[in-house]
Design an enzyme around this catalytic site. Structure first.
Site, PDB file in Angstrom:
ATOM      1  N   ALA A   1      -7.455  25.680 -35.948  1.00 45.96           N
ATOM      2  CA  ALA A   1      -7.475  25.545 -37.412  1.00 45.96           C
ATOM      3  C   ALA A   1      -7.860  24.139 -37.868  1.00 45.96           C
ATOM      4  O   ALA A   1      -8.522  23.978 -38.883  1.00 45.96           O
ATOM      5  CB  ALA A   1      -6.135  25.962 -38.006  1.00 45.96           C
TER       6      ALA A   1
ATOM      7  N   GLU B   1       0.946  29.084 -25.523  1.00 40.91           N
ATOM      8  CA  GLU B   1      -0.472  28.741 -25.602  1.00 40.91           C
ATOM      9  C   GLU B   1      -0.884  28.111 -24.281  1.00 40.91           C
ATOM     10  O   GLU B   1      -0.142  27.253 -23.787  1.00 40.91           O
ATOM     11  CB  GLU B   1      -0.717  27.756 -26.754  1.00 40.91           C
ATOM     12  CG  GLU B   1      -0.504  28.418 -28.100  1.00 40.91           C
ATOM     13  CD  GLU B   1      -0.833  27.512 -29.289  1.00 40.91           C
ATOM     14  OE1 GLU B   1      -1.185  26.340 -29.072  1.00 40.91           O
ATOM     15  OE2 GLU B   1      -0.727  27.995 -30.420  1.00 40.91           O
TER      16      GLU B   1
ATOM     17  N   ARG C   1       2.706  27.782 -36.377  1.00 46.12           N
ATOM     18  CA  ARG C   1       2.991  27.599 -34.953  1.00 46.12           C
ATOM     19  C   ARG C   1       3.346  28.961 -34.374  1.00 46.12           C
ATOM     20  O   ARG C   1       3.991  29.785 -35.053  1.00 46.12           O
ATOM     21  CB  ARG C   1       4.175  26.646 -34.733  1.00 46.12           C
ATOM     22  CG  ARG C   1       3.854  25.174 -34.903  1.00 46.12           C
ATOM     23  CD  ARG C   1       3.005  24.610 -33.752  1.00 46.12           C
ATOM     24  NE  ARG C   1       2.772  23.190 -33.892  1.00 46.12           N
ATOM     25  CZ  ARG C   1       1.694  22.643 -34.463  1.00 46.12           C
ATOM     26  NH1 ARG C   1       0.740  23.415 -34.951  1.00 46.12           N
ATOM     27  NH2 ARG C   1       1.561  21.331 -34.530  1.00 46.12           N
TER      28      ARG C   1
ATOM     29  N   THR D   1      -1.228  30.419 -39.175  1.00 42.95           N
ATOM     30  CA  THR D   1      -1.890  29.206 -38.665  1.00 42.95           C
ATOM     31  C   THR D   1      -0.855  28.097 -38.500  1.00 42.95           C
ATOM     32  O   THR D   1      -1.218  26.931 -38.384  1.00 42.95           O
ATOM     33  CB  THR D   1      -2.987  28.711 -39.633  1.00 42.95           C
ATOM     34  OG1 THR D   1      -2.393  28.506 -40.914  1.00 42.95           O
ATOM     35  CG2 THR D   1      -4.149  29.668 -39.736  1.00 42.95           C
TER      36      THR D   1
ATOM     37  N   HIS E   1      -6.071  28.250 -31.402  1.00 44.10           N
ATOM     38  CA  HIS E   1      -5.488  27.072 -32.063  1.00 44.10           C
ATOM     39  C   HIS E   1      -6.575  26.069 -32.479  1.00 44.10           C
ATOM     40  O   HIS E   1      -6.587  24.921 -32.032  1.00 44.10           O
ATOM     41  CB  HIS E   1      -4.450  26.391 -31.141  1.00 44.10           C
ATOM     42  CG  HIS E   1      -3.458  25.562 -31.906  1.00 44.10           C
ATOM     43  ND1 HIS E   1      -2.153  25.387 -31.511  1.00 44.10           N
ATOM     44  CD2 HIS E   1      -3.587  24.834 -33.051  1.00 44.10           C
ATOM     45  CE1 HIS E   1      -1.526  24.597 -32.372  1.00 44.10           C
ATOM     46  NE2 HIS E   1      -2.389  24.246 -33.312  1.00 44.10           N
TER      47      HIS E   1
ATOM     48  N   GLY F   1       3.899  23.741 -48.732  1.00 48.86           N
ATOM     49  CA  GLY F   1       3.662  22.293 -48.634  1.00 48.86           C
ATOM     50  C   GLY F   1       2.179  22.032 -48.805  1.00 48.86           C
ATOM     51  O   GLY F   1       1.495  22.721 -49.558  1.00 48.86           O
ATOM     52  N   ARG F   2       1.683  21.029 -48.073  1.00 48.79           N
ATOM     53  CA  ARG F   2       0.271  20.626 -48.227  1.00 48.79           C
ATOM     54  C   ARG F   2      -0.685  21.797 -47.931  1.00 48.79           C
ATOM     55  O   ARG F   2      -1.564  22.122 -48.737  1.00 48.79           O
ATOM     56  CB  ARG F   2      -0.040  19.464 -47.269  1.00 48.79           C
ATOM     57  CG  ARG F   2       0.565  18.146 -47.672  1.00 48.79           C
ATOM     58  CD  ARG F   2       0.385  17.111 -46.584  1.00 48.79           C
ATOM     59  NE  ARG F   2       1.171  17.435 -45.422  1.00 48.79           N
ATOM     60  CZ  ARG F   2       2.279  16.789 -45.049  1.00 48.79           C
ATOM     61  NH1 ARG F   2       2.693  15.755 -45.728  1.00 48.79           N
ATOM     62  NH2 ARG F   2       2.958  17.175 -43.989  1.00 48.79           N
ATOM     63  N   ILE F   3      -0.516  22.440 -46.766  1.00 50.99           N
ATOM     64  CA  ILE F   3      -1.496  23.467 -46.366  1.00 50.99           C
ATOM     65  C   ILE F   3      -1.291  24.746 -47.183  1.00 50.99           C
ATOM     66  O   ILE F   3      -2.248  25.389 -47.607  1.00 50.99           O
ATOM     67  CB  ILE F   3      -1.429  23.723 -44.843  1.00 50.99           C
ATOM     68  CG1 ILE F   3      -1.740  22.402 -44.098  1.00 50.99           C
ATOM     69  CG2 ILE F   3      -2.413  24.798 -44.426  1.00 50.99           C
ATOM     70  CD1 ILE F   3      -1.474  22.438 -42.596  1.00 50.99           C
TER      71      ILE F   3
HETATM   72  P1  NAP Z   1       4.309  20.424 -45.088  1.00 55.70           P
HETATM   73  O1  NAP Z   1       3.495  19.773 -46.167  1.00 55.70           O
HETATM   74  O2  NAP Z   1       5.528  19.743 -44.596  1.00 55.70           O
HETATM   75  O3  NAP Z   1       4.626  21.916 -45.572  1.00 55.70           O
HETATM   76  C1  NAP Z   1       5.539  22.768 -44.954  1.00 55.70           C
HETATM   77  C2  NAP Z   1       6.393  23.382 -46.051  1.00 55.70           C
HETATM   78  O4  NAP Z   1       7.182  24.426 -45.496  1.00 55.70           O
HETATM   79  C3  NAP Z   1       7.346  22.361 -46.694  1.00 55.70           C
HETATM   80  O5  NAP Z   1       7.278  22.469 -48.108  1.00 55.70           O
HETATM   81  C4  NAP Z   1       8.686  22.829 -46.150  1.00 55.70           C
HETATM   82  O6  NAP Z   1       9.760  22.519 -47.020  1.00 55.70           O
HETATM   83  C5  NAP Z   1       8.469  24.317 -46.084  1.00 55.70           C
HETATM   84  N1  NAP Z   1       9.486  25.032 -45.313  1.00 55.70           N
HETATM   85  C6  NAP Z   1      10.294  24.559 -44.315  1.00 55.70           C
HETATM   86  N2  NAP Z   1      11.093  25.553 -43.872  1.00 55.70           N
HETATM   87  C7  NAP Z   1      10.804  26.642 -44.614  1.00 55.70           C
HETATM   88  C8  NAP Z   1      11.294  27.988 -44.619  1.00 55.70           C
HETATM   89  N3  NAP Z   1      12.272  28.375 -43.783  1.00 55.70           N
HETATM   90  N4  NAP Z   1      10.779  28.850 -45.501  1.00 55.70           N
HETATM   91  C9  NAP Z   1       9.806  28.477 -46.360  1.00 55.70           C
HETATM   92  N5  NAP Z   1       9.317  27.223 -46.417  1.00 55.70           N
HETATM   93  C10 NAP Z   1       9.789  26.323 -45.527  1.00 55.70           C
HETATM   94  O7  NAP Z   1       3.390  20.635 -43.794  1.00 55.70           O
HETATM   95  P2  NAP Z   1       1.834  21.023 -43.740  1.00 55.70           P
HETATM   96  O8  NAP Z   1       1.018  19.801 -43.589  1.00 55.70           O
HETATM   97  O9  NAP Z   1       1.538  21.982 -44.834  1.00 55.70           O
HETATM   98  O10 NAP Z   1       1.815  21.766 -42.316  1.00 55.70           O
HETATM   99  C11 NAP Z   1       2.609  22.930 -42.102  1.00 55.70           C
HETATM  100  C12 NAP Z   1       2.625  23.300 -40.636  1.00 55.70           C
HETATM  101  O11 NAP Z   1       1.352  23.815 -40.268  1.00 55.70           O
HETATM  102  C13 NAP Z   1       2.822  22.105 -39.676  1.00 55.70           C
HETATM  103  O12 NAP Z   1       4.191  21.823 -39.483  1.00 55.70           O
HETATM  104  C14 NAP Z   1       2.152  22.552 -38.403  1.00 55.70           C
HETATM  105  O13 NAP Z   1       3.079  23.109 -37.505  1.00 55.70           O
HETATM  106  C15 NAP Z   1       1.170  23.630 -38.877  1.00 55.70           C
HETATM  107  N6  NAP Z   1      -0.233  23.224 -38.675  1.00 55.70           N
HETATM  108  C16 NAP Z   1      -0.998  23.951 -37.828  1.00 55.70           C
HETATM  109  C17 NAP Z   1      -2.315  23.588 -37.618  1.00 55.70           C
HETATM  110  C18 NAP Z   1      -3.196  24.370 -36.693  1.00 55.70           C
HETATM  111  O14 NAP Z   1      -4.118  23.798 -36.120  1.00 55.70           O
HETATM  112  N7  NAP Z   1      -2.983  25.650 -36.538  1.00 55.70           N
HETATM  113  C19 NAP Z   1      -2.864  22.482 -38.280  1.00 55.70           C
HETATM  114  C20 NAP Z   1      -2.042  21.762 -39.146  1.00 55.70           C
HETATM  115  C21 NAP Z   1      -0.734  22.145 -39.326  1.00 55.70           C
HETATM  116  P3  NAP Z   1      10.640  21.164 -46.729  1.00 55.70           P
HETATM  117  O15 NAP Z   1       9.667  20.027 -46.808  1.00 55.70           O
HETATM  118  O16 NAP Z   1      11.663  21.196 -47.795  1.00 55.70           O
HETATM  119  O17 NAP Z   1      11.203  21.339 -45.336  1.00 55.70           O
END
Ligand code: NAP
Length: 331
Positions: free
Chosen positions: A294, A273, A244, A242, A292, A163-165
């Site tokens: 990031a 955590e 969850r 990074t 945590h 996805g985005r990250i």
């Molecule tokens: P995003 O744009 O929604 O990207 C997540 C991607 O993972 C989506 O394309 C999703 O597909 C895909 N996905 C879902 N289930 C999957 C699986 N079983 N196998 C492979 N891919 C799968 O979200 P993002 O903004 O990149 O953020 C991702 C996650 O990073 C967040 O949900 C958050 O928990 C974590 N995060 C952590 C921090 C930190 O401080 N450590 C900061 C920001 C975010 P679908 O859309 O089709 O479900």
């Protein structure tokens, strides 16, 4: 809706002091009860303080379930999470009550990918271990085989969750002559501007030198990184998480690292955590763990506060949230 002096401002509970970019507009627009402590409100306090509020601005440390929503009562118009991830909220319970849930996507993408990249480099080149080595007075001379790490040029990065990250992480390694594979069942196979190849998970694990996790925590992704996943990685591979803490089975990781079945791991997130200081992971030199952080850059945290406040204010004003994870409440 603009609130004028004659109107009663909506009541909101904010579960921590967020950055001024968010706090100022909330204070201006709402009767804001802002939890002032460094530690999150206890469950009892949360249940008490939400009583009768129109809106709730919460952090990932707050578990927001049906009980909290019912404690708030039927006037609760919005739950605004100060995070992009929303696994701390029972979204189905919110939807069942017609409450929109807001999050803060996008503005923390770069900061989070930067940290994933930093952790990947640090684990691959043993930066933390080397620093400890120096401080422990073990640096006696320059050594041809001292603290050897991994090579990045020509190596393969496997991204789980594109996805985005995940995509931002792919962008970061393009200057490093690395090949990028990704696994994301629903992602489109065309990734304009990104030299990344879609593949199945087994191929990704078999071929990657670095594996970076970027999926949301859901019932399907809980312990996605388990003993079986780790066993499929190369012995010289590095795991970076990074996303969850719950996505990773930490006991399986401990065993894998202890037996040197992969090269190293680097974690920004743990389960629970904070990570208890008696966690066996902390005994290992081949495991880097940071608390945590990031998304902890100034711009990112300012904008998270701003977007969370914007969602909150929109919700209490009866307007559609800019970022809503359950838009079906509007249909
Ligand atoms: P995003 O744009 O929604 O990207 C997540 C991607 O993972 C989506 O394309 C999703 O597909 C895909 N996905 C879902 N289930 C999957 C699986 N079983 N196998 C492979 N891919 C799968 O979200 P993002 O903004 O990149 O953020 C991702 C996650 O990073 C967040 O949900 C958050 O928990 C974590 N995060 C952590 C921090 C930190 O401080 N450590 C900061 C920001 C975010 P679908 O859309 O089709 O479900």
């Amino acid at each position: 809706m603009q609130y004028t002096s004659g109107m009663e401002k909506p009541k909101v509970f904010v579960t921590r002091i967020i950055r001024d970019k968010g706090l100022d507009p909330v204070k201006e627009t709402c009767q804001a009860d802002i939890w002032p402590e460094e530690m999150p409100p206890s469950r009892e306090v949360l249940l008490e303080r939400v009583r009768g509020v129109d809106g709730l601005l919460c952090l990932l440390t707050d578990r927001i379930d049906g009980e909290v929503m019912d404690a708030a009562g039927p006037g609760l118009k919005v739950i605004s999470n100060h995070a992009v991830g929303f696994d701390n909220i029972d979204v189905a319970a919110a939807t069942a009550r017609g409450i929109p849930v807001g999050n803060t996507p996008g503005i923390l993408t770069d900061a989070t990918a930067d940290m994933a990249f930093a952790l990947m480099m640090a684990a691959g080149r043993r930066v933390v271990e080397a620093e400890k080595f120096l401080r422990a007075g073990k640096w006696k001379t320059w050594g041809p085989s001292m603290l050897l790490g991994l090579d990045f040029a020509g190596a393969t990065l496997g991204i789980v969750g594109f996805g985005r990250i995940g995509q931002a992480m792919a962008k970061r390694v393009t200057g490093f002559d690395m090949r990028v594979l990704y696994y994301d069942p629903n992602a489109s196979s065309s990734t304009p501007d990104l030299p990344a190849i879609s593949t199945d998970l087994d191929t990704l694990l078999r071929e990657s030198n670095f594996v970076s996790i970027h999926v949301p925590l859901t019932p399907e992704t809980r312990h996605l990184v388990n003993a079986d996943f780790l066993a499929k990685m190369k012995p010289e591979a590095v795991l970076v998480n990074t996303a969850r803490g719950g996505v990773l089975d930490q006991s399986a990781l401990y065993k894998t690292l202890k037996e040197h079945r992969i090269f190293a791991a680097a974690l920004d997130v743990t389960d629970p955590e904070p990570l208890p200081l008696d966690s066996p992971l902390l005994e290992l030199d081949n495991c880097i763990i940071v608390p945590h952080i990031a998304s902890a850059s100034v711009y990112s945290r300012d904008m998270m506060a701003f977007l969370a406040a914007k969602n909150l204010i929109a919700g209490v004003s009866g307007e559609r949230l800019e970022h809503c994870v359950n838009p079906e409440v509007y249909s």
